[in-house]
Design a protein around this motif. Structure first.
Motif, PDB file in Angstrom:
ATOM      1  N   UNK A  68      -2.332 -12.527 -16.825  1.00  8.00           N
ATOM      2  CA  UNK A  68      -1.395 -12.640 -15.459  1.00  8.00           C
ATOM      3  C   UNK A  68      -0.945 -11.475 -14.823  1.00  8.00           C
ATOM      4  N   UNK A  69      -1.872 -10.881 -14.241  1.00  9.04           N
ATOM      5  CA  UNK A  69      -2.030  -9.537 -13.618  1.00  9.04           C
ATOM      6  C   UNK A  69      -2.601  -9.519 -12.328  1.00  9.04           C
ATOM      7  N   UNK A  70      -2.072  -8.658 -11.475  1.00  6.18           N
ATOM      8  CA  UNK A  70      -2.742  -8.530 -10.209  1.00  6.18           C
ATOM      9  C   UNK A  70      -2.498  -7.043  -9.787  1.00  6.18           C
ATOM     10  N   UNK A  71      -3.634  -6.305  -9.279  1.00  2.00           N
ATOM     11  CA  UNK A  71      -3.754  -4.786  -8.772  1.00  2.00           C
ATOM     12  C   UNK A  71      -3.824  -4.788  -7.330  1.00  2.00           C
ATOM     13  N   UNK A  72      -2.678  -4.124  -6.887  1.00  2.87           N
ATOM     14  CA  UNK A  72      -2.924  -3.614  -5.572  1.00  2.87           C
ATOM     15  C   UNK A  72      -3.407  -2.178  -5.478  1.00  2.87           C
ATOM     16  N   UNK A  73      -4.440  -1.880  -4.644  1.00  3.68           N
ATOM     17  CA  UNK A  73      -4.794  -0.402  -4.703  1.00  3.68           C
ATOM     18  C   UNK A  73      -4.611   0.034  -3.404  1.00  3.68           C
ATOM     19  N   UNK A  74      -3.668   0.966  -3.415  1.00  6.92           N
ATOM     20  CA  UNK A  74      -3.192   1.635  -1.771  1.00  6.92           C
ATOM     21  C   UNK A  74      -3.895   2.703  -1.679  1.00  6.92           C
ATOM     22  N   UNK A  75      -4.658   2.888  -0.454  1.00  4.42           N
ATOM     23  CA  UNK A  75      -5.179   4.279   0.037  1.00  4.42           C
ATOM     24  C   UNK A  75      -4.512   4.508   1.412  1.00  4.42           C
ATOM     25  N   UNK A  76      -3.871   3.605   1.969  1.00  2.00           N
ATOM     26  CA  UNK A  76      -3.503   3.837   3.512  1.00  2.00           C
ATOM     27  C   UNK A  76      -2.408   4.973   3.443  1.00  2.00           C
ATOM     28  N   UNK A  77      -2.642   5.819   4.302  1.00  2.00           N
ATOM     29  CA  UNK A  77      -1.665   7.125   4.083  1.00  2.00           C
ATOM     30  C   UNK A  77       0.010   6.607   4.565  1.00  2.00           C
ATOM     31  N   UNK A  78      -0.248   5.676   5.459  1.00  2.00           N
ATOM     32  CA  UNK A  78       1.396   5.088   5.956  1.00  2.00           C
ATOM     33  C   UNK A  78       1.893   4.375   4.819  1.00  2.00           C
ATOM     34  N   UNK A  79       1.203   3.534   4.082  1.00  2.00           N
ATOM     35  CA  UNK A  79       1.672   2.901   3.158  1.00  2.00           C
ATOM     36  C   UNK A  79       1.958   3.710   1.936  1.00  2.00           C
ATOM     37  N   UNK A  80       1.164   4.628   1.632  1.00  2.00           N
ATOM     38  CA  UNK A  80       1.659   5.707   0.631  1.00  2.00           C
ATOM     39  C   UNK A  80       3.077   6.368   0.914  1.00  2.00           C
ATOM     40  N   UNK A  81       3.098   6.871   2.201  1.00  2.00           N
ATOM     41  CA  UNK A  81       4.295   7.391   2.493  1.00  2.00           C
ATOM     42  C   UNK A  81       5.539   6.423   2.421  1.00  2.00           C
ATOM     43  N   UNK A  82       5.496   5.355   2.625  1.00  2.00           N
ATOM     44  CA  UNK A  82       6.496   4.294   2.476  1.00  2.00           C
ATOM     45  C   UNK A  82       6.692   4.327   0.968  1.00  2.00           C
ATOM     46  N   UNK A  83       5.719   4.142   0.414  1.00  2.00           N
ATOM     47  CA  UNK A  83       5.930   4.098  -1.528  1.00  2.00           C
ATOM     48  C   UNK A  83       6.836   5.370  -1.774  1.00  2.00           C
ATOM     49  N   UNK A  84       6.206   6.545  -1.363  1.00  2.00           N
ATOM     50  CA  UNK A  84       6.791   7.774  -1.694  1.00  2.00           C
ATOM     51  C   UNK A  84       8.455   7.823  -1.238  1.00  2.00           C
ATOM     52  N   UNK A  85       8.637   7.327   0.088  1.00  2.00           N
ATOM     53  CA  UNK A  85      10.031   7.261   0.316  1.00  2.00           C
ATOM     54  C   UNK A  85      11.001   6.335  -0.367  1.00  2.00           C
ATOM     55  N   UNK A  86      10.624   5.115  -0.411  1.00  2.00           N
ATOM     56  CA  UNK A  86      11.052   4.424  -1.489  1.00  2.00           C
ATOM     57  C   UNK A  86      11.428   4.855  -2.810  1.00  2.00           C
ATOM     58  N   UNK A  87      10.386   5.385  -3.338  1.00  2.00           N
ATOM     59  CA  UNK A  87      10.578   5.739  -4.931  1.00  2.00           C
ATOM     60  C   UNK A  87      11.224   7.106  -5.021  1.00  2.00           C
ATOM     61  N   UNK A  88      11.175   7.638  -4.090  1.00  2.00           N
ATOM     62  CA  UNK A  88      12.168   9.059  -4.107  1.00  2.00           C
ATOM     63  C   UNK A  88      13.582   8.752  -3.813  1.00  2.00           C
ATOM     64  N   UNK A  89      13.979   7.648  -3.262  1.00  2.00           N
ATOM     65  CA  UNK A  89      15.224   7.343  -3.044  1.00  2.00           C
ATOM     66  C   UNK A  89      15.723   6.765  -4.372  1.00  2.00           C
ATOM     67  N   UNK A  90      14.858   5.932  -5.070  1.00  2.00           N
ATOM     68  CA  UNK A  90      15.207   5.251  -6.314  1.00  2.00           C
ATOM     69  C   UNK A  90      15.414   6.383  -7.244  1.00  2.00           C
ATOM     70  N   UNK A  91      14.528   7.086  -7.154  1.00  2.00           N
ATOM     71  CA  UNK A  91      14.529   8.260  -8.446  1.00  2.00           C
ATOM     72  C   UNK A  91      15.593   9.411  -8.576  1.00  2.00           C
TER      73      UNK A  91
END
Ligand code: FMN
Length: 222
Positions: A68-91
């Motif tokens: 029951x797993x799925x792995x999403x591998x992110x390399x796209x700089x724009x997607x990484x930027x958005x992940x960072x932005x959202x993660x830093x907000x929550x953190x």
């Protein structure tokens, strides 16, 4: 009811006891060198290495073998930027408002805070999703069993595989992680489990000076 089919166990290898002892000790030494790293080099990592490590994760045991797993591998700089932005907000909310003092005290030796530059520096972000239930081709739901235990095991295999290959990773769990479903276009049936920040360590990377409990403290023989 599906009829079970069996094949001979051809993959098992037995070793003489002395060799077994050596192999156990070698593996302990190897895996004992693994550290969670929070300072990454921008150096790229060839994709096929990551793919093989993901195949290793996919060999993990799981409840009723439902995987029951799925792995999403992110390399796209724009997607990484958005992940960072959202993660830093929550953190930010976590470190400044949500975390109880006891939790902050437990985290203190690690020196972590809401800043997550590695979410953009590291070449790979591997988002691990837990499939809470299965979807039939007709769109119906079916039960998955021991999802957390199963995905935890697969993630453990993945961490070990990345280390064995010569990479480092950080098990990151921005809390809450629901934003990963939106950013990575995963369905509501999947729950973000953790984010493995993966790559080479920065040349001057440092890690917290922490240790592991001794055997006597973590195990009892009855
Ligand atoms: C489930 C889980 C969640 C974690 N979440 C975070 C996190 O959000 N941020 C972080 O910096 N480290 C996180 N860590 C890493 C731990 O802090 C780290 O494993 C621990 O301090 C032991 O260090 P070591 O991995 O180098 O042995 C997490 C580890 C696990 C297993």
């Amino acid at each position: 009811m599906t009829t079970p089919r069996f094949v001979p166990l051809t993959t098992y290898r037995e070793y003489p006891e002395a060799e077994m002892r050596l192999r156990a000790a070698e593996f302990y030494r190897e895996i004992g060198r693994r550290r969670t790293v929070r300072m990454f080099a921008e150096r790229p990592v060839t994709r096929d290495i990551i793919e093989t490590c993901l195949r290793t994760a996919g060999t993990a045991p799981s409840g009723a073998n439902l995987q029951p797993w799925h792995f999403v591998v992110v390399t796209d700089p724009e997607v990484k930027r958005r992940v960072r932005e959202a993660a830093e907000k929550e953190e930010y909310e976590f470190y400044h408002h949500r975390a109880p003092p006891e939790w902050l005290e437990a985290l203190a030796p690690l020196g972590t805070d809401e800043h997550k530059p590695y979410l953009e520096t590291a070449p790979y972000l591997i988002a691990v999703f837990a499939k809470r239930y299965g979807i039939t081709p007709g769109g119906g739901r079916f039960q998955h069993y021991y999802v957390t235990e199963s995905v935890g095991l697969a993630a453990g295999f993945l961490v070990a595989a990345l280390h064995y290959a010569g990479l480092v990773c950080l098990t990151h769990t921005p809390s809450p992680m629901g934003f990963l479903n939106d950013l990575l276009a995963r369905p509501a049936s999947e729950k973000p489990f953790l984010l493995l920040v993966t790559g080479y360590p920065a040349a001057d990377a440092q890690v917290p000076d922490i240790g592991k409990k001794p055997l006597e403290e973590i195990a009892t023989f009855v």
